[in-house]
Design an enzyme around this catalytic site. Structure first.
Site, short mmCIF file in Angstrom:
data_model
loop_
_atom_site.label_atom_id
_atom_site.label_comp_id
_atom_site.label_asym_id
_atom_site.label_seq_id
_atom_site.Cartn_x
_atom_site.Cartn_y
_atom_site.Cartn_z
N CYS A 27 0.84 -1.19 0.00
CA CYS A 27 0.00 0.00 0.00
C CYS A 27 0.87 1.25 0.00
CB CYS A 27 -0.90 -0.02 1.23
SG CYS A 27 -2.01 1.38 1.39
N SER A 45 0.62 3.61 1.91
CA SER A 45 0.91 3.93 3.30
C SER A 45 2.23 3.30 3.75
CB SER A 45 -0.22 3.47 4.21
OG SER A 45 -1.42 4.15 3.89
N HIS A 68 4.86 5.51 2.66
CA HIS A 68 4.94 6.70 3.51
C HIS A 68 5.83 6.48 4.72
CE1 HIS A 68 0.97 8.58 1.84
NE2 HIS A 68 2.01 8.80 1.06
N HIS A 124 0.30 -4.11 5.82
CA HIS A 124 -0.93 -4.15 6.59
C HIS A 124 -2.11 -4.70 5.78
CE1 HIS A 124 -0.80 -0.27 4.53
NE2 HIS A 124 -2.13 -0.26 4.57
N CYS A 167 -7.34 -3.29 3.19
CA CYS A 167 -7.17 -1.83 3.23
C CYS A 167 -7.74 -1.17 1.98
CB CYS A 167 -5.69 -1.47 3.39
SG CYS A 167 -5.39 0.32 3.42
#
Length: 276
Positions: free
Chosen positions: A48, A50, A53, A69, A177
Site C-alpha cells: 500500500c 501507506s 509513507h 498491513h 485496506c
C-alpha cells in the site's frame, strides 16, 4: 517456580530501519500468541502507499518497523481466550482493529475502535510489549499492529476477519485496506445514494474501489479523474460513467451534466497533495 519462557519462531520479513532507507529482508523473532491473539500463515500481502509513507517519513512510526498491513492467510495457532477464530480458518487482516465491545464499536463506528489508538506504537494490544524482535534484540514495530511483509504474523483477534474458504487468498489481501477504504469512502462515509453525482480524484488502489462503491450504491454519475490513461480505462470497466485526465477538464462537463449542482460527494484518493 520458574516462569515459562515465551516461545517464538525465527522467520524473515521486509524491515525498514530508518526513513529514507530501503526495505531489507532480515531475520527476526516472532512470538507465539498470548491471550486474545492468533498466529496466521500468510498466503499474500499487498503493498500500500501507506507503507511507502513509512520510507518517506510522512507516516512517522517507531523504528525499526516491519511493513505491510494488507494480508490474507490461514490461522495456525490460537491463544487463550480467542472466541472468534480457530485453527484452519481463512482470514483477512484489518488495518484498524475492531474489538466489537468498546463504545465506538458498539455504535457501529469500528473505524474509531479504542484499540486503534495504539496503531503505530508497535506495542501489542494484549500486553503492551513487542511481539516481534530483530536479530539484534530491538523491539520491532508491526505496521498497523500487523506487519504482513513476512510469512507469519502474530496479532490480536480484533485485527482479523474470517472469510469463506472458497475466496482466493491471493487476492483477498486487498480487502484489508484498499478495497475497504475506497468502497467505504463512497458508500459509508460518503453516504452515496441513488441518483447522486460522485467524483473520485485519483484512481489508484483506493480510488478504483471508491468508483465501484459509488456505482454499486446507485450513483447516477461516477466521474473518475486521473492523468494515467490505463487507470481511466479500468475505471470505465468498473463503473465510471465519465472519465477525465484533469480537474480542469472535468469541471465544465460536471457543471453541465449535474445541472449546475456539481458533486454530491467528492472523494480525494491521490497519493500526495500539495497545498501550496
Amino acid at each position: 517456580m520458574l516462569k515459562e519462557r515465551a516461545r517464538y519462531m525465527k522467520t524473515k520479513g521486509a524491515i525498514l530501519r530508518n526513513p529514507g532507507e530501503k526495505w531489507k529482508i532480515e531475520e527476526f523473532e516472532l512470538g507465539d500468541p498470548v491471550a486474545g491473539e492468533v498466529q496466521v500463515k500468510l498466503v499474500s500481502s499487498g503493498l500500500c502507499h501507506s507503507d511507502h509513507h513509512l520510507r518517506t517519513g510522512d507516516s512517522p512510526a517507531p523504528m525499526p518497523v516491519l511493513g505491510g498491513h494488507e494480508g490474507a492467510g490461514v490461522v495456525t495457532k490460537v491463544g487463550p481466550g480467542v472466541t472468534s477464530l480457530k485453527e484452519g480458518d481463512h482470514v483477512v487482516t484489518a488495518f484498524i482493529p475492531a474489538c466489537g465491545v468498546c463504545e465506538p464499536c458498539s455504535r457501529g463506528d469500528q473505524n474509531f475502535c479504542d484499540e486503534g489508538a495504539r496503531l503505530l506504537t508497535g506495542l501489542a494490544i494484549a500486553d503492551d510489549t513487542h511481539r516481534c524482535t530483530t536479530s539484534d534484540g530491538q523491539g520491532l514495530t508491526q505496521m498497523c499492529l500487523l506487519g504482513t511483509f513476512a510469512p507469519y504474523i502474530t496479532v490480536n483477534q480484533a485485527s482479523l476477519i474470517k472469510i469463506e474458504d472458497d475466496i482466493p487468498l491471493q487476492t483477498a489481501a486487498l480487502l484489508g485496506c484498499g478495497v475497504a477504504t475506497g468502497w467505504g469512502s463512497a458508500v459509508e462515509i460518503g453516504g452515496t445514494h441513488a441518483g447522486d453525482v460522485v467524483v473520485v480524484v485519483g484512481i489508484g488502489g483506493v480510488g478504483i474501489n471508491a468508483v465501484q462503491g459509488a456505482a454499486a450504491a446507485g450513483a447516477r454519475i461516477v466521474a473518475a479523474i486521473d492523468p494515467v490513461p490505463f487507470k481511466l480505462q479500468m475505471a470505465e470497466k468498473l463503473g465510471a460513467t465519465h472519465t477525465f485526465p484533469s480537474m480542469e477538464d472535468a469541471l465544465p462537463v460536471l457543471g453541465e451534466i449535474s445541472w449546475g449542482k456539481m458533486a454530491n460527494t467528492t472523494i480525494l484518493t491521490v497519493g500526495e497533495i500539495d497545498g501550496s
